[in-house]
Design a protein around this motif. Structure first.
Motif, PDB file in Angstrom:
ATOM      1  N   ASN A  81       3.550 -42.418   6.705  1.00 17.84           N
ATOM      2  CA  ASN A  81       2.711 -42.269   7.883  1.00 17.84           C
ATOM      3  C   ASN A  81       2.135 -40.867   8.030  1.00 17.84           C
ATOM      4  OD1 ASN A  81       3.152 -44.930   8.800  1.00 17.84           O
ATOM      5  ND2 ASN A  81       5.157 -44.326   9.572  1.00 17.84           N
ATOM      6  N   GLN A  91      -1.144 -39.357   9.462  1.00 20.69           N
ATOM      7  CA  GLN A  91      -2.059 -40.056   8.578  1.00 20.69           C
ATOM      8  C   GLN A  91      -3.292 -40.551   9.322  1.00 20.69           C
ATOM      9  OE1 GLN A  91      -0.261 -43.322   6.555  1.00 20.69           O
ATOM     10  NE2 GLN A  91      -2.151 -44.035   5.630  1.00 20.69           N
ATOM     11  N   GLN A  92      -3.179 -40.818  10.625  1.00 17.61           N
ATOM     12  CA  GLN A  92      -4.316 -41.351  11.360  1.00 17.61           C
ATOM     13  C   GLN A  92      -5.380 -40.311  11.662  1.00 17.61           C
ATOM     14  OE1 GLN A  92      -1.150 -41.353  12.383  1.00 17.61           O
ATOM     15  NE2 GLN A  92      -0.926 -40.880  14.566  1.00 17.61           N
ATOM     16  N   HIS A  93      -5.163 -39.047  11.264  1.00 21.01           N
ATOM     17  CA  HIS A  93      -6.144 -37.987  11.472  1.00 21.01           C
ATOM     18  C   HIS A  93      -6.429 -37.291  10.145  1.00 21.01           C
ATOM     19  CE1 HIS A  93      -5.966 -38.194  15.897  1.00 21.01           C
ATOM     20  NE2 HIS A  93      -4.699 -38.478  15.699  1.00 21.01           N
ATOM     21  N   ARG A 115     -10.413 -39.589  13.367  1.00 24.27           N
ATOM     22  CA  ARG A 115      -9.382 -40.626  13.484  1.00 24.27           C
ATOM     23  C   ARG A 115      -9.583 -41.744  12.475  1.00 24.27           C
ATOM     24  NH1 ARG A 115      -8.750 -41.252  20.099  1.00 24.27           N
ATOM     25  NH2 ARG A 115      -8.529 -39.003  20.526  1.00 24.27           N
ATOM     26  N   HIS A 116      -8.471 -42.169  11.896  1.00 27.36           N
ATOM     27  CA  HIS A 116      -8.516 -43.238  10.902  1.00 27.36           C
ATOM     28  C   HIS A 116      -8.983 -44.537  11.544  1.00 27.36           C
ATOM     29  CE1 HIS A 116      -6.661 -46.507   8.411  1.00 27.36           C
ATOM     30  NE2 HIS A 116      -7.246 -45.790   7.473  1.00 27.36           N
ATOM     31  N   SER A 117      -9.975 -45.160  10.904  1.00 30.84           N
ATOM     32  CA  SER A 117     -10.514 -46.419  11.405  1.00 30.84           C
ATOM     33  C   SER A 117      -9.972 -47.604  10.607  1.00 30.84           C
ATOM     34  CB  SER A 117     -12.044 -46.408  11.333  1.00 30.84           C
ATOM     35  OG  SER A 117     -12.584 -47.656  11.724  1.00 30.84           O
ATOM     36  N   THR A 118     -10.135 -47.537   9.290  1.00 34.30           N
ATOM     37  CA  THR A 118      -9.631 -48.618   8.448  1.00 34.30           C
ATOM     38  C   THR A 118      -9.575 -48.148   7.006  1.00 34.30           C
ATOM     39  OG1 THR A 118      -9.925 -50.965   7.848  1.00 34.30           O
ATOM     40  CG2 THR A 118     -11.908 -49.605   7.925  1.00 34.30           C
ATOM     41  N   PHE A 156     -12.840 -42.556   8.546  1.00 35.32           N
ATOM     42  CA  PHE A 156     -12.420 -41.764   9.698  1.00 35.32           C
ATOM     43  C   PHE A 156     -13.634 -41.490  10.579  1.00 35.32           C
ATOM     44  CE2 PHE A 156      -9.483 -41.035   6.304  1.00 35.32           C
ATOM     45  CZ  PHE A 156      -8.234 -40.940   6.903  1.00 35.32           C
TER      46      PHE A 156
END
Length: 224
Positions: free
Chosen positions: A18, A33-35, A52-55, A71
């Motif tokens: 993550n 991980q989402q950024h 920000r992580h989208s997909t 992102f």
């Protein structure tokens, strides 16, 4: 190579669990991980953007498989696409790459251009910085008399710039005047307007300073 962190000499990244494990100058920095870590958004230029992580998807063409992460910038909604190495998640490349200004410029236009890049998300400020960069470059070419309007015309007459470039420079000058004088009849500039101004100012910097400097270095290198 993760091109966003251009202020560092060497940057590599890997997605693990993550987190993003970002190695900077031999030191590991862990971020969620989402950024996506970046110095500036390549679309709006905002510093330390919240990307920000989208997909994440995988594309297939015959036997070729590629993995992509997307992102979105929370400031301008611009999307950054990152290609990942499929098995370990290393960043291979990203689109678009971070915009930068030529570094081999005199100090004043360099500062103005960097201010323009940093304020693309604020078009009024960006356009005025671009106009200042253009004017500073013309003055450094010896065109110091009169108004910026006269300097642009003289630059075209002396073939320092083309007539088309002069027309573009005049548009930046007029757009900057609208913002400087808060003209109520003029529409507010957009991100697209700001991006066009930055593009022209950067091209002008390349033409007037960067390319001649590279040519001189090349000639000196051959002579030595």
């Amino acid at each position: 190579m993760l091109h966003f962190r251009t202020t560092y000499e060497q940057v590599s990244s890997v997605v693990a669990g993550n987190t993003w494990n970002v190695v900077i100058d031999g030191k590991k920095v862990i971020v969620p991980q989402q950024h996506l870590p970046a110095e500036r958004c390549p679309h709006c230029g905002v510093a330390k953007p919240d990307l920000r992580h989208s997909t994440t998807i995988e594309t297939v063409a015959g036997v070729t498989k590629r993995r992509w992460a997307f992102f979105a910038c929370s400031t301008c909604a611009g999307m950054v696409t990152v290609e990942l190495e499929r098995s370990k998640g290393y960043v291979i490349q990203n689109f678009p790459e971070l915009k930068d200004v030529p570094t081999d410029l005199p100090e004043r236009p360099l500062v103005y251009l960097r201010e323009a890049l940093a304020t693309v998300a604020h078009p009024s400020a960006c356009i005025m910085a671009c106009a200042s960069a253009v004017d500073a470059m013309l003055k450094l070419k010896g065109l110091t008399g009169g108004t910026i309007n006269a300097r642009i015309n003289t630059a075209a007459e002396q073939h320092i710039i083309t007539q088309d470039m002069a027309a573009w420079a005049h548009q930046i000058r007029l757009d900057a005047n609208d913002q400087r004088h808060a003209d109520l009849a003029a529409p507010l500039p957009t991100l697209e307007d700001a991006s066009r101004c930055v593009a022209f100012a950067t091209v002008l910097a390349e033409l007037l300073f960067s390319l001649p400097t590279r040519v001189t270095r090349g000639i000196e290198g051959k002579a030595s």
